[in-house]
Design a protein around this motif. Structure first.
Motif, mmCIF file in Angstrom:
data_model
loop_
_atom_site.group_PDB
_atom_site.id
_atom_site.type_symbol
_atom_site.label_atom_id
_atom_site.label_comp_id
_atom_site.label_asym_id
_atom_site.label_seq_id
_atom_site.Cartn_x
_atom_site.Cartn_y
_atom_site.Cartn_z
ATOM 1 N N THR A 311 4.754 -17.809 14.859
ATOM 2 C CA THR A 311 5.564 -16.905 14.539
ATOM 3 C C THR A 311 6.530 -17.764 15.828
ATOM 4 N N GLN A 312 7.136 -17.799 15.444
ATOM 5 C CA GLN A 312 8.843 -17.907 16.874
ATOM 6 C C GLN A 312 10.402 -17.482 16.913
ATOM 7 N N PRO A 313 10.565 -16.927 18.078
ATOM 8 C CA PRO A 313 10.201 -17.370 19.496
ATOM 9 C C PRO A 313 8.785 -16.213 19.268
ATOM 10 N N PRO A 314 8.028 -16.583 20.146
ATOM 11 C CA PRO A 314 6.695 -15.797 20.697
ATOM 12 C C PRO A 314 6.599 -14.428 21.292
ATOM 13 N N PHE A 315 8.016 -13.949 21.697
ATOM 14 C CA PHE A 315 8.313 -13.143 21.772
ATOM 15 C C PHE A 315 9.408 -12.506 21.410
ATOM 16 N N ARG A 316 8.982 -10.922 21.410
ATOM 17 C CA ARG A 316 10.177 -10.696 20.246
ATOM 18 C C ARG A 316 11.149 -10.357 21.256
ATOM 19 N N CYS A 317 11.532 -9.921 22.701
ATOM 20 C CA CYS A 317 12.550 -9.734 23.447
ATOM 21 C C CYS A 317 13.774 -11.091 23.414
ATOM 22 N N SER A 318 12.737 -11.806 23.012
ATOM 23 C CA SER A 318 14.209 -13.249 23.345
ATOM 24 C C SER A 318 14.948 -13.156 21.851
ATOM 25 N N VAL A 319 14.571 -12.597 21.134
ATOM 26 C CA VAL A 319 15.845 -11.950 20.205
ATOM 27 C C VAL A 319 16.705 -11.382 21.456
ATOM 28 N N PHE A 320 18.429 -11.887 20.617
ATOM 29 C CA PHE A 320 19.230 -11.238 21.078
ATOM 30 C C PHE A 320 19.754 -9.880 20.710
ATOM 31 N N ALA A 321 19.753 -8.760 21.144
ATOM 32 C CA ALA A 321 20.408 -7.586 21.468
ATOM 33 C C ALA A 321 18.963 -7.170 20.081
ATOM 34 N N LEU A 322 18.418 -7.287 19.639
ATOM 35 C CA LEU A 322 16.811 -6.974 18.797
ATOM 36 C C LEU A 322 17.225 -5.479 18.312
ATOM 37 N N CYS A 323 17.315 -4.480 19.396
ATOM 38 C CA CYS A 323 17.240 -3.467 19.574
ATOM 39 C C CYS A 323 18.662 -2.405 19.941
ATOM 40 N N GLY A 324 19.531 -2.857 19.450
ATOM 41 C CA GLY A 324 21.102 -2.786 19.747
ATOM 42 C C GLY A 324 21.489 -1.916 20.529
ATOM 43 N N SER A 325 22.755 -0.943 20.529
ATOM 44 C CA SER A 325 23.458 -0.880 21.758
ATOM 45 C C SER A 325 22.104 -0.310 22.464
ATOM 46 N N PHE A 326 22.919 0.233 23.829
ATOM 47 C CA PHE A 326 22.233 1.302 24.811
ATOM 48 C C PHE A 326 21.170 0.916 24.761
ATOM 49 N N SER A 327 19.815 0.414 24.237
ATOM 50 C CA SER A 327 18.524 0.742 24.531
ATOM 51 C C SER A 327 17.827 -0.806 25.361
ATOM 52 N N SER A 328 16.736 -0.425 25.045
ATOM 53 C CA SER A 328 15.771 -1.573 26.001
ATOM 54 C C SER A 328 14.189 -2.488 24.821
ATOM 55 N N CYS A 329 14.332 -3.814 25.905
ATOM 56 C CA CYS A 329 13.505 -4.149 24.911
ATOM 57 C C CYS A 329 11.821 -4.021 25.668
ATOM 58 N N ASN A 330 10.856 -3.766 25.169
ATOM 59 C CA ASN A 330 10.041 -4.181 25.971
ATOM 60 C C ASN A 330 8.696 -5.165 25.255
ATOM 61 N N ASP A 331 7.905 -6.632 25.816
ATOM 62 C CA ASP A 331 7.589 -7.320 25.170
ATOM 63 C C ASP A 331 5.426 -6.244 25.062
ATOM 64 N N PHE A 332 5.470 -5.071 25.699
ATOM 65 C CA PHE A 332 4.234 -4.703 26.236
ATOM 66 C C PHE A 332 4.059 -3.745 25.010
ATOM 67 N N THR A 333 5.320 -2.996 24.744
ATOM 68 C CA THR A 333 5.254 -1.721 23.982
ATOM 69 C C THR A 333 5.130 -2.156 22.114
ATOM 70 N N SER A 334 4.699 -1.277 20.741
ATOM 71 C CA SER A 334 4.299 -1.496 19.723
ATOM 72 C C SER A 334 5.292 -1.690 19.084
ATOM 73 N N SER A 335 6.414 -0.604 19.486
ATOM 74 C CA SER A 335 7.449 -0.592 19.291
ATOM 75 C C SER A 335 8.735 -1.779 19.129
ATOM 76 N N ALA A 336 8.417 -1.958 20.895
ATOM 77 C CA ALA A 336 9.433 -2.906 21.642
ATOM 78 C C ALA A 336 10.484 -2.391 21.704
ATOM 79 N N CYS A 337 11.455 -1.538 20.940
ATOM 80 C CA CYS A 337 12.624 -0.941 21.372
ATOM 81 C C CYS A 337 12.509 0.814 21.691
ATOM 82 N N ASN A 338 13.329 1.115 22.703
ATOM 83 C CA ASN A 338 13.780 2.182 23.199
ATOM 84 C C ASN A 338 15.156 2.661 23.754
ATOM 85 N N CYS A 339 15.053 3.981 23.399
ATOM 86 C CA CYS A 339 16.943 4.211 24.041
ATOM 87 C C CYS A 339 16.628 4.439 25.402
ATOM 88 N N ILE A 340 17.326 4.475 26.334
ATOM 89 C CA ILE A 340 17.311 4.029 27.620
ATOM 90 C C ILE A 340 17.452 5.417 27.772
#
Length: 826
Positions: A311-340
């Protein structure tokens, strides 16, 4: 790829040796033949649409070999009645579409729609009630040509001249949707000056074009880009050098298995394409709608599932704006995206289907417009530390202190956050995009998120609670001094437990920095030693809530605290189901400790070689799954991490087993943490005879193939249930088992190499022979003759077969003299 194997055949292997070579698996050929019987005979299969026949309703056409089918479909999991014309695999059990015609314009009733050849020769999708065109190939066709649409066994749909099949006017391979099949192109058309990219689906059930695209650089440089919203590049392949891209070493001929890649530039176009050497392998590259990652998948018939190859890129959070607005990305969680904090998902249904473009919205509106009111409460700020700051910040040169920066944001109703550091004051207006938590990089910062006073009240309530308890403690101390002393000790103990529980909860998504006293308490002053080695001793411990941990006290480490924390942070980001998880660390004075998850079934060696506990004898099925799991873990370290990590010490003692006997590679980060020179010295001095690759002894540079060698030696032990080197019962001489195992494999007596504690009736002999062959390929003396761990994995999973390996030259030497055996491996 064929050229790659020719090069390997010329590599400097031993005189009688052939280098690592795959051939089609007979079992896969049988499976494919069996699957083909499920469909129409080739003579009666309809693979085309001409002027005399069309396609509607539940009708479909199938390629001559039965690989692909074209027809109307509804995406799996969709609750709507949207129908699309598409192509999907017809020989696998999981419905997998690879191309969609009318991806943005579905039809509601396939019986009232028709795919046909129009009067101008184009292939069109019509609504029958009003003859409106929903989709068309839309190309110019000579008036004297009669056209036909044909689906090929490659998955390519071609519109071509009916009397001259080489005259192709249009083909789906030049217009991919989200799936890139072998032979298809990522291309730039020089005649139209347009790119024809890969575009992700909008969601799991909506094939409409999403926000992620993969394309060749339209500027003409030999590289590929991934873009967000067709505007922001979030990944680049690096320049093509004739064999691979700079950022994708996985596709280099020396590291990649079964795939051939090419970049072509001519007068009409330039494009990137790939092929597969094994005709029985089913593989596809998909631009994922949920993660924005380019993923190469291979179908495994034995498990009837798609297996991720790379897979490329190797980290999901390398993808720009993956989680949309007012959300944060975390490579160490299964869902990656969570609202702040203070925000909630804006569209739950879209979010659950993988479409996160809507992002999150405020739970409580800001009160800034009422700040002039006496009764109103001013908005406040919530501090988020160790984050990648959002995109598109505005610098405020007039704000020269943190207080001025905060006030400037507070006095502007459109300001949603601010950050202040040594370079100045930065504020964010509008949506917050590309925010990432647990961001252990040099450019990490602290963000102050603007929230309504109501959202911040909970924090204030917690502070009031703490103040109340302090007052109660003081009053209790005055009233009864003796009871106060006891209470203080109880409170200290509870505080420690609460802190460790908080640390444990935080460990679910990030590394925890423990104090030495906390780990001393958790391990009862390091009283229960469960293992040890050249890198230090391991002790069992327990966190509050009866959560077992393993604490390793490192010895001989001379790193400074800052460097140690940086390296540990890098290792902590590496997570895989077959790697032991690092929960936290301690760096206090000269003490350096690592905290791991505890593995209840201990290390692999205790189950393979401990004959005093017959209940622990592993079944063949368990052993084989352990071999596959370890291969997956090593392949992840070698190929999928941001930096290639070489373990340097693979052996059964470093393979731990969880409660279900799933294997996890331990100590995978110590080679990186200790430094290669130190690791090499320690490994050479303490390594069990039989695990060290020849290059360790000769002093040449170490590569991932050193791990492959060690893995092969360990695999032989998993098969035989015996140490590779054992002392004979009759004398003090050492007996080297791989030599006899090699001769038995060549003689076709593979069953005789099996652990005597296993019954042959429970062993899959094909798996046994496959494991023996790949093990001996792994221990070839020349690195170029050894497979990669990705290739090992594909052999074990039965995706491909492997030729009979030559006897490694070292085994031939060892067979001549026992003294040479001892000298060589020491």
């Amino acid at each position: 790829m064929a050229q790659y194997f020719k090069q390997l055949a010329m590599a400097p292997c031993s005189t009688a040796a052939r280098c690592f070579f795959f051939s089609p698996s007979p079992s896969l050929l049988l499976l494919c033949s069996f699957a083909a019987l499920h469909y129409l005979p080739l003579s009666s299969a309809i693979d085309s649409i001409s002027a005399n026949n069309s396609l509607k309703g539940n009708q479909s056409i199938i390629s001559v070999g039965g690989n692909f089918r074209l027809g109307f479909f509804t995406p799996t999991g969709s609750s709507s009645l949207n129908f699309y014309i598409g192509i999907w695999y017809d020989k696998i059990s999981v419905f997998t579409p690879v191309w969609v015609a009318n991806r943005a314009t579905p039809v509601k009733d396939p019986t009232a729609s028709e795919l046909r050849i129009s009067g101008d020769g184009n292939l069109v999708l019509l609504l029958l009630d009003n003859s409106s065109i929903i989709w068309s190939t839309n190309v110019t066709i000579p008036s004297d040509s009669a056209t036909v649409a044909v689906i090929l066994d490659t998955g390519n749909l071609q519109l071509r001249d009916e009397s001259n099949s080489s005259l192709v006017f249009w083909q789906s391979f030049d217009h991919p949707t989200d799936t890139w099949l072998p032979g298809a192109k990522l291309r730039f058309d020089k005649l139209t000056n347009r790119t024809q990219p890969l575009t992700a689906w909008k969601s799991k059930v909506d094939p409409a074009p999403g926000i992620f695209t993969l394309e060749v650089d339209p500027a003409g440089t030999y590289q590929c880009y991934m873009l967000w919203n067709s505007s922001r590049i979030y990944w680049s392949s690096g320049l093509w050098n004739g064999n691979t891209f700079g950022s994708i070493p996985e596709i280099a001929p020396s590291r990649n298995f079964g795939y051939g890649y090419q970049f072509v530039d001519n007068e009409e176009e330039f494009y990137f394409a790939y092929t597969i050497d094994n005709p029985n392998m089913i593989s596809r590259n998909v631009l994922d709608h949920d993660s924005g990652l380019s993923q190469q998948w291979t179908w495994t018939e034995s498990s009837k599932s798609w297996v991720l190859y790379w897979t490329q890129p190797p980290f999901r959070c390398s993808v720009f704006a993956l989680c949309g607005s007012f959300s944060s990305c975390n490579d160490f969680t299964s869902s990656a995206c969570n609202c702040i904090k203070g925000f909630r998902i804006k569209s739950r249904s879209d979010w659950d289907l993988g479409d996160k473009t809507a992002g999150c919205e405020r739970i409580t509106p800001l009160q800034c417009e009422q700040n002039n009111s006496i009764d109103s409460q001013r908005d406040g700020f919530f501090m988020m530390t160790n984050v990648r700051l959002p995109d598109k910040a505005d610098a405020l040169a007039m704000a020269r202190t943190s207080e001025e920066c905060e006030l400037a944001c507070l006095n502007n109703c459109s300001c949603n956050a601010y950050s202040y550091n040594t370079t100045g004051c930065y504020v964010w207006h509008g949506d917050l995009l590309n925010l990432q938590e647990q961001y252990n990089q040099p450019d990490a910062g602290t963000l102050y998120l603007r929230l309504s006073a109501l959202e911040l009240q909970s924090s204030g309530s917690n502070k009031n609670t703490v103040v109340t308890w302090v007052i109660v403690g003081v009053v209790s101390t005055i009233v009864l001094l003796c009871l106060a002393i006891v209470t203080v000790w109880i409170m200290i103990s509870k505080r420690r437990s609460r802190k460790m529980i908080q640390n444990l909860n935080r460990a679910q998504s990030s590394l925890v920095s423990f104090t030495y006293s906390e780990l001393q308490h958790a391990t009862r002053n390091f009283s229960e030693k469960i293992g040890g080695g050249g890198f230090g001793s391991v002790f069992k411990g327990s966190l509050p809530g009866s959560v077992a941990i393993a604490v390793k006290k490192l010895e001989g480490l001379r790193q400074g605290e800052k460097q140690f924390r940086t390296e540990v942070g890098t290792i902590g980001r590496i997570q895989h189901i077959n790697l032991v998880r690092l929960l936290g660390f301690c760096s206090q004075r000269s003490e350096k400790l690592l905290v791991y998850e505890f593995m209840p079934n201990g290390s692999l060696n205790s189950h393979l070689f401990d004959r005093t506990a017959p209940s622990t004898v592993l079944t063949w099925r368990t052993r084989y799954q352990i071999a596959i799991g370890v291969a997956k873990g090593l392949d992840y370290l070698h190929e999928q991490c941001r930096d290639c990590i070489i373990h340097c010490d693979i052996k059964p003692e470093n393979i731990l087993l969880d409660a279900s006997f799933n294997p996890k590679v331990a100590d995978f980060g110590l080679a990186k943490l200790m430094g290669r020179d130190f690791s090499r010295v320690v490994t050479t001095l303490r390594g069990t005879p039989g695990y060290l690759a020849p290059e360790w002894i000769t002093g040449v540079a170490i590569t991932t193939k050193a791990d492959v060698y060690s893995y092969g030696m360990m695999l032989l032990e998993i098969i035989s249930g015996r140490r590779n080197v054992e002392q004979t019962e009759q004398s003090s001489d050492l007996y080297y088992h791989p030599t006899s195992m090699a001769s038995k494999l060549i003689a076709g007596e593979v069953a005789t190499v099996l652990d005597g504690g296993l019954g042959h009736e429970e062993v899959d002999m094909e798996e046994l022979e496959r494991a023996c062959k790949i093990a001996f390929w792994c221990i070839q003396n020349e690195e170029s003759c050894r497979p990669t761990m990705g290739q090992v994995l594909q052999v074990l999973e039965g995706v491909v077969d492997v030729d009979m390996p030559p006897v490694p030259r070292s085994l031939q030497l060892i067979d001549k003299s026992e003294s040479e055996t001892i000298n060589f491996f020491h």
